[in-house]
Design an enzyme around this catalytic site. Structure first.
Site, short mmCIF file in Angstrom:
data_model
loop_
_atom_site.label_atom_id
_atom_site.label_comp_id
_atom_site.label_asym_id
_atom_site.label_seq_id
_atom_site.Cartn_x
_atom_site.Cartn_y
_atom_site.Cartn_z
CB ALA A 149 29.62 42.83 -17.65
N GLY A 198 31.51 40.16 -13.71
CA GLY A 198 32.70 40.83 -14.09
C GLY A 198 33.01 41.69 -12.96
CD GLU A 204 34.50 37.42 -15.05
OE1 GLU A 204 33.65 38.28 -15.68
OE2 GLU A 204 34.91 36.45 -15.77
CD GLU A 217 29.65 35.64 -15.15
OE1 GLU A 217 29.43 34.89 -14.22
OE2 GLU A 217 30.44 36.53 -15.15
N1 DAK Z 1 24.30 45.54 -15.18
C1 DAK Z 1 23.20 46.76 -15.49
N2 DAK Z 1 22.43 47.20 -14.39
C2 DAK Z 1 22.70 46.86 -13.31
C3 DAK Z 1 23.53 45.62 -13.01
C4 DAK Z 1 24.11 44.98 -13.99
N3 DAK Z 1 25.05 43.82 -13.85
N4 DAK Z 1 23.14 45.24 -11.67
C5 DAK Z 1 22.36 46.09 -11.16
N5 DAK Z 1 21.95 46.89 -12.15
C6 DAK Z 1 21.11 48.00 -11.99
C7 DAK Z 1 19.66 47.72 -11.90
O1 DAK Z 1 19.20 47.26 -13.09
C8 DAK Z 1 18.72 48.68 -11.16
O2 DAK Z 1 18.57 49.75 -12.00
P1 DAK Z 1 17.26 50.52 -12.05
O3 DAK Z 1 16.37 49.45 -12.31
O4 DAK Z 1 17.40 51.30 -10.83
O5 DAK Z 1 17.31 51.28 -13.11
C9 DAK Z 1 19.86 48.95 -10.24
O6 DAK Z 1 21.28 48.62 -10.54
C10 DAK Z 1 19.76 48.66 -8.76
O7 DAK Z 1 19.92 47.19 -8.76
P2 DAK Z 1 18.38 46.28 -8.12
O8 DAK Z 1 17.31 47.12 -8.07
O9 DAK Z 1 18.41 44.98 -8.75
O10 DAK Z 1 18.98 46.13 -6.73
P3 DAK Z 1 18.83 44.88 -5.78
O11 DAK Z 1 19.39 45.46 -4.35
O12 DAK Z 1 17.24 44.80 -5.67
O13 DAK Z 1 19.53 43.87 -6.08
C11 DAK Z 1 21.37 42.86 -7.14
C12 DAK Z 1 20.79 43.76 -6.15
C13 DAK Z 1 22.78 42.71 -7.35
C14 DAK Z 1 21.16 41.31 -6.57
C15 DAK Z 1 20.58 42.78 -8.42
O14 DAK Z 1 20.88 44.21 -9.05
C16 DAK Z 1 21.19 41.54 -9.54
O15 DAK Z 1 20.99 40.56 -9.57
N6 DAK Z 1 22.01 42.37 -10.60
C17 DAK Z 1 22.50 41.70 -11.64
C18 DAK Z 1 23.78 40.75 -11.27
C19 DAK Z 1 24.40 39.83 -12.22
O16 DAK Z 1 23.73 38.93 -12.87
N7 DAK Z 1 25.21 40.51 -12.67
C20 DAK Z 1 25.60 40.27 -14.10
C21 DAK Z 1 26.74 38.82 -13.98
S1 DAK Z 1 27.03 38.47 -15.67
C22 DAK Z 1 31.35 39.67 -21.31
C23 DAK Z 1 32.15 39.50 -20.46
C24 DAK Z 1 31.81 39.36 -19.06
C25 DAK Z 1 30.39 39.20 -18.98
C26 DAK Z 1 29.54 39.46 -19.83
C27 DAK Z 1 29.91 39.78 -21.13
N8 DAK Z 1 31.74 39.79 -22.80
C28 DAK Z 1 32.86 39.81 -23.26
C29 DAK Z 1 30.72 40.12 -23.98
C30 DAK Z 1 30.21 39.29 -17.72
C31 DAK Z 1 28.71 39.03 -17.35
C32 DAK Z 1 28.24 39.48 -16.10
O17 DAK Z 1 29.10 40.15 -15.28
#
Ligand code: DAK
Length: 258
Positions: A66, A112, A115, A135
């Site tokens: 997400a 997400g 999911e 998460e």
């Molecule tokens: N959201 C927003 N931007 C994201 C992102 C994300 N989930 N994942 C990556 N990006 C963006 C990065 O910020 C970066 O943007 P800039 O800085 O260039 O503007 C760009 O994508 C490239 O990412 P990286 O530079 O970090 O790329 P790397 O190869 O170094 O790393 C990575 C890849 C996938 C390991 C890393 O990007 C990462 O850890 N990303 C986050 C993974 C993550 O934690 N995902 C979220 C999981 S939590 C909800 C329901 C569900 C959810 C939440 C709320 N509600 C009902 C309220 C679910 C939550 C989730 O999904």
């Protein structure tokens, strides 16, 4: 249909839906969720479509979660509301879609994103894919059905391990866990998904829809999947596709379900 975040095309009865925000690793913001709802609803209603393939734009990610920028400032009520709405308009919609949905996991499928893939009926992952529900590292839990669907797919022990460690597993591990149906090289991903889709397209759409409904019923609390199966089985006998399928067999020809 005009979209800002997704690409949609239909070819040979397959609807291809691509989440197209590669610079953000296809992170799911609410506009993307709404657009996916529109595209999936349209594909389900469109008689030309027999199967849906969902994938991520670019080579790095299916969906990296997400959009963290969007939900970072949410309070408890906004969080719950978004989870309810998102589950209903996208994740449940996909799972209950009457046409088979295939997730072509071409890279990171996190939070997400995983999911979303788990809401699809079939998952194919390329060998570069990494999957996880990180998460809890952000102080939340999977909110789009991940705690339920992961446990259903891989069992409670592995689900709690993956969620509570916020770890990532490779495509190969995901295959061993039963989280994905098959794996392949990234270059072959779409052709492998298409091969599955083409086989699906040869069969009775009405029977497939009944089969999906019956399988899903077994995972709903308080619903007897065997009862649903019996009802759906009975309904098949009233369809034109049953007549065509059985007649074609007796006439020693291939059934034509077009
Ligand atoms: N959201 C927003 N931007 C994201 C992102 C994300 N989930 N994942 C990556 N990006 C963006 C990065 O910020 C970066 O943007 P800039 O800085 O260039 O503007 C760009 O994508 C490239 O990412 P990286 O530079 O970090 O790329 P790397 O190869 O170094 O790393 C990575 C890849 C996938 C390991 C890393 O990007 C990462 O850890 N990303 C986050 C993974 C993550 O934690 N995902 C979220 C999981 S939590 C909800 C329901 C569900 C959810 C939440 C709320 N509600 C009902 C309220 C679910 C939550 C989730 O999904």
């Amino acid at each position: 249909m005009e979209f800002n975040n997704i690409l949609v095309k239909t070819s040979n009865s397959i609807s291809y839906i691509t989440i197209n925000r590669p610079k953000q690793l296809n992170a799911l913001n609410s506009e993307t969720i709404t657009e996916l709802n529109t595209a999936i609803t349209y594909s389900e209603k469109n008689n030309e479509v027999r199967c849906i393939i969902l994938t991520g734009g670019g080579e790095k990610a299916f969906v990296a979660g997400a959009d963290i920028k969007e939900f970072a400032g949410f309070n408890t009520i906004q969080g719950e509301n978004l989870a309810r709405k998102g589950q209903e308009i996208l994740f449940d919609l996909l799972e209950n879609c009457s046409k088979p949905t295939i997730a072509a996991i071409n890279g990171f499928a996190l939070g997400g994103g995983l999911e979303l893939a788990m809401s699809c009926h079939i998952r194919v992952a390329s060998t570069n894919a990494k999957m996880g529900l990180p998460e809890v590292s952000l102080g939340v839990i999977p909110g789009y059905g991940g705690t339920q669907r992961l446990a259903n797919l891989v069992g409670k022990g592995k689900a709690i391990e993956l969620i509570s460690t916020a770890g990532m597993i490779s495509a190969e591990e995901a295959l061993q866990w039963g989280l994905v149906n098959t794996t392949c090289e990234q270059l072959e991903l779409m052709s492998i998904c298409e091969k599955i889709a083409i086989k699906i397209c040869r069969n009775s759409p009405k029977a497939i829809s009944s089969a999906i409904k019956s399988v899903n019923a077994g995972f709903i609390d308080g619903v007897d999947g065997y009862e649903v199966e019996k009802t759906e089985f009975g309904k098949c006998f009233g369809t034109d596709e049953f007549i065509e399928g059985t007649t074609a067999f007796l006439e020693k020809r291939k059934a034509n379900f077009n």
